[in-house]
Design a protein around this motif. Sequence first.
Motif, short mmCIF file in Angstrom:
data_model
loop_
_atom_site.label_atom_id
_atom_site.label_comp_id
_atom_site.label_asym_id
_atom_site.label_seq_id
_atom_site.Cartn_x
_atom_site.Cartn_y
_atom_site.Cartn_z
N ALA A 158 -12.99 16.38 -8.39
CA ALA A 158 -12.78 15.51 -7.23
C ALA A 158 -12.99 14.04 -7.58
CB ALA A 158 -13.71 15.92 -6.10
N HIS A 159 -14.06 13.75 -8.27
CA HIS A 159 -14.40 12.36 -8.62
C HIS A 159 -13.34 11.77 -9.54
CE1 HIS A 159 -16.98 8.89 -9.13
NE2 HIS A 159 -16.85 9.00 -10.45
N GLU A 160 -12.90 12.54 -10.54
CA GLU A 160 -11.95 12.03 -11.52
C GLU A 160 -10.57 11.77 -10.92
OE1 GLU A 160 -12.72 11.09 -14.50
OE2 GLU A 160 -14.78 11.70 -14.19
N ILE A 161 -10.15 12.56 -9.95
CA ILE A 161 -8.82 12.39 -9.35
C ILE A 161 -8.84 11.32 -8.27
CG2 ILE A 161 -7.00 13.53 -8.00
CD1 ILE A 161 -7.64 16.09 -9.46
N ARG A 162 -9.87 11.28 -7.48
CA ARG A 162 -9.91 10.34 -6.35
C ARG A 162 -10.04 8.89 -6.80
NH1 ARG A 162 -13.53 14.01 -2.22
NH2 ARG A 162 -11.77 14.90 -1.07
N ASN A 163 -10.71 8.63 -7.93
CA ASN A 163 -10.85 7.25 -8.40
C ASN A 163 -9.51 6.57 -8.65
OD1 ASN A 163 -13.59 7.03 -8.16
ND2 ASN A 163 -14.05 7.36 -10.31
N PRO A 164 -8.58 7.14 -9.44
CA PRO A 164 -7.29 6.48 -9.62
C PRO A 164 -6.48 6.37 -8.34
CG PRO A 164 -7.33 8.64 -10.69
CD PRO A 164 -8.72 8.32 -10.30
N LEU A 165 -6.59 7.35 -7.45
CA LEU A 165 -5.86 7.27 -6.18
C LEU A 165 -6.36 6.08 -5.35
CD1 LEU A 165 -5.58 11.01 -5.07
CD2 LEU A 165 -3.75 9.53 -5.89
N THR A 166 -7.65 5.86 -5.37
CA THR A 166 -8.22 4.71 -4.63
C THR A 166 -7.71 3.40 -5.20
OG1 THR A 166 -10.23 5.99 -4.18
CG2 THR A 166 -10.37 3.60 -3.91
N ALA A 167 -7.61 3.31 -6.54
CA ALA A 167 -7.10 2.08 -7.17
C ALA A 167 -5.64 1.86 -6.81
CB ALA A 167 -7.27 2.19 -8.69
N ILE A 168 -4.83 2.92 -6.86
CA ILE A 168 -3.41 2.80 -6.51
C ILE A 168 -3.25 2.35 -5.06
CG2 ILE A 168 -1.27 4.12 -6.19
CD1 ILE A 168 -2.25 5.92 -8.53
N ARG A 169 -4.05 2.92 -4.18
CA ARG A 169 -3.97 2.56 -2.76
C ARG A 169 -4.28 1.08 -2.57
NH1 ARG A 169 -5.42 2.58 2.49
NH2 ARG A 169 -4.56 4.28 3.74
N GLY A 170 -5.30 0.57 -3.27
CA GLY A 170 -5.67 -0.83 -3.16
C GLY A 170 -4.57 -1.77 -3.62
N PHE A 171 -3.92 -1.46 -4.74
CA PHE A 171 -2.87 -2.32 -5.26
C PHE A 171 -1.62 -2.28 -4.37
CE2 PHE A 171 -5.21 -2.00 -9.36
CZ PHE A 171 -5.35 -3.36 -9.59
N ILE A 172 -1.32 -1.13 -3.79
CA ILE A 172 -0.17 -1.05 -2.87
C ILE A 172 -0.42 -1.92 -1.65
CG2 ILE A 172 1.06 0.50 -1.29
CD1 ILE A 172 1.95 0.75 -4.18
N GLN A 173 -1.64 -1.93 -1.15
CA GLN A 173 -1.97 -2.79 -0.01
C GLN A 173 -1.83 -4.27 -0.38
OE1 GLN A 173 -5.86 -1.07 0.79
NE2 GLN A 173 -5.11 -0.14 2.71
N LEU A 174 -2.19 -4.62 -1.63
CA LEU A 174 -2.01 -6.00 -2.08
C LEU A 174 -0.52 -6.38 -2.19
CD1 LEU A 174 -4.74 -6.23 -4.89
CD2 LEU A 174 -4.78 -7.36 -2.65
N LEU A 175 0.31 -5.41 -2.52
CA LEU A 175 1.75 -5.66 -2.66
C LEU A 175 2.50 -5.66 -1.34
CD1 LEU A 175 2.52 -3.47 -5.82
CD2 LEU A 175 2.59 -5.97 -5.68
N HIS A 176 1.83 -5.28 -0.28
CA HIS A 176 2.49 -5.14 1.02
C HIS A 176 3.24 -6.40 1.46
CE1 HIS A 176 3.33 -3.46 4.95
NE2 HIS A 176 2.83 -4.56 5.51
N PRO A 177 2.64 -7.63 1.34
CA PRO A 177 3.39 -8.84 1.74
C PRO A 177 4.68 -9.03 0.94
CG PRO A 177 1.06 -9.32 1.51
CD PRO A 177 1.26 -7.96 0.95
N HIS A 178 4.65 -8.71 -0.35
CA HIS A 178 5.84 -8.86 -1.19
C HIS A 178 6.92 -7.84 -0.80
CE1 HIS A 178 3.56 -11.59 -3.78
NE2 HIS A 178 2.59 -10.69 -3.78
N LEU A 179 6.49 -6.63 -0.49
CA LEU A 179 7.45 -5.61 -0.04
C LEU A 179 8.06 -6.00 1.30
CD1 LEU A 179 5.47 -2.34 -0.95
CD2 LEU A 179 7.50 -3.22 -2.10
N GLN A 180 7.25 -6.64 2.14
CA GLN A 180 7.74 -7.09 3.45
C GLN A 180 8.82 -8.16 3.28
OE1 GLN A 180 4.57 -8.23 6.04
NE2 GLN A 180 5.73 -7.77 7.88
N GLN A 181 8.62 -9.07 2.32
CA GLN A 181 9.61 -10.11 2.06
C GLN A 181 10.93 -9.51 1.58
OE1 GLN A 181 7.90 -12.89 -0.71
NE2 GLN A 181 6.39 -13.69 0.75
N LEU A 182 10.83 -8.43 0.83
CA LEU A 182 12.03 -7.76 0.31
C LEU A 182 12.65 -6.80 1.32
CD1 LEU A 182 10.72 -6.91 -3.28
CD2 LEU A 182 12.40 -8.66 -2.70
#
Length: 367
Positions: A158-182
Motif C-alpha cells: 500500500a505504501h509503495e503504490i500510494r506514494n507515486p500516485l500522490t505525486a502524480i495527482r499533485g503534478f496534474i493539479q499544478l498543470l490544471h491552469p495550462h490544460l485549461q488554456q489549451l
Amino acid sequence: MISQYQESLLLPGRTYQSGPVDTTYEDVLENIDSGIMLFDEEGVISFVNKQMYGMLELTRHSLVGCTISHLLSNVRLSRFKKKQVLQSYREMVYKGKSNYEFLDEYGRYWKVTLCCGEQMKGCYLFTVKEISDYKLIEQTAYQNDSLAMLGKLSASIAHEIRNPLTAIRGFIQLLHPHLQQLGKQEYGKIILAEIDRANDIIHEFLTSSKPSVPQVGMIPVSALLKEVVLLTESEALMKGCQINLHPFQEDMMISGDVKQMKQVVLNLIRNAMEAVADRADGLMGKIEVGAHREGSEVRMFISDNGKGMDIRTLDMLFSPFFTTKENGTGLGLSVSDRIIKNHGGCISVSSRVNEGTHFVISLPLIH
C-alpha cells in the motif's frame, strides 16, 4: 484333538467354503462407494461392480469379457467418458502413475487409482471415487492461506503504490491552469478521477476479505456506462476490438457507490477485451454494452465474442485468487461480485468456448 483339526484342514470337503467366501467378497465390492474394474492378466475385464458400470452408464453384461479396445468402441459409451477412460489408461498404465484425477462434464472431481504388480498376479485393478468434497476443502484451505499471505504483504504494498500516485495527482493539479488554456481541462479531470479510483482499488485490494460499505448516491445508468465506455474506447482500439454502446430506451436510476459501480463495469469490459484479444482465429473483436429494464430491476450487460470459458472456469470464476491470466491476481471478479451483492444485486454469466461470454449485472431500480 489337535491331530483331528490338522487332518480336517487336508480334507477335500473344505472346497465348498470358496463359493460363499467369494460371494461375500463380491457383495462387499458391490456395495462400496467406489467404482471397481478388474482386468485379468490378458487385459480382459473379469469383474466390474455396479458403481463402475453406473458411472459409465453401461450394463455389467456389456463390460465383462471386454478389452480396453472393445470398451472404447462401445457406441453407448459417451464421447467424454471415452476420452477420460483413454486418458486414465495412458497416464496410469503407460506412464506408470498410481493415480489420476479429472473433472467430469458436470463439474465433479474424480480420482482413479491403479493397483497392479506382483501382489495382483498380473491383473490390473482400477478404482474410481468422487473427491469433490475433498477438493472443496482443499480449495478453501488454499484460499485461507492466500488471504493470510495477502494480509502480510498488503501493508508494505500500500505504501509503495500510494506514494507515486500522490505525486502524480499533485503534478496534474499544478498543470490544471495550462490544460485549461489549451481547452483540455477534461483530460485533467479524468486523470484525477482515475488516480482516485486507483487509490480506491488499492484500498479494496487490501480489504478484499471485508469490502468497504458503499457510499450510497443516485446513479444514472446511462451516464455510468457512457463514462466507462469513453474510458476504454482507446484501449479497445489498440487491442483491435470495437465497443458498441446500445441506445437506452429510458432513463434508469440505481442507488449505490458510483466509484464501486464504475470499478465493476470497467473490470468486466477489460476482461472482455482480453478475451477477444486471446482469440486464435483473428476475428474482429466486438464488445456489446447496454442496459434495459426488467420488472423492478435494471439489467446491465457486457457481451463479447472472445474465446469463451469452459464449465470448470465458470464454476470457479468468482472464487478469490482464481485466475486464468498469467499475471492476474484473481481478485477482480471476486471483488466485483461482492460489490454488486452489497448493493442488493447479482452478477450472472453464460459462456461457450470459442463463441463468447455474456455478463449481466442485475440491480434494483430507483423509481
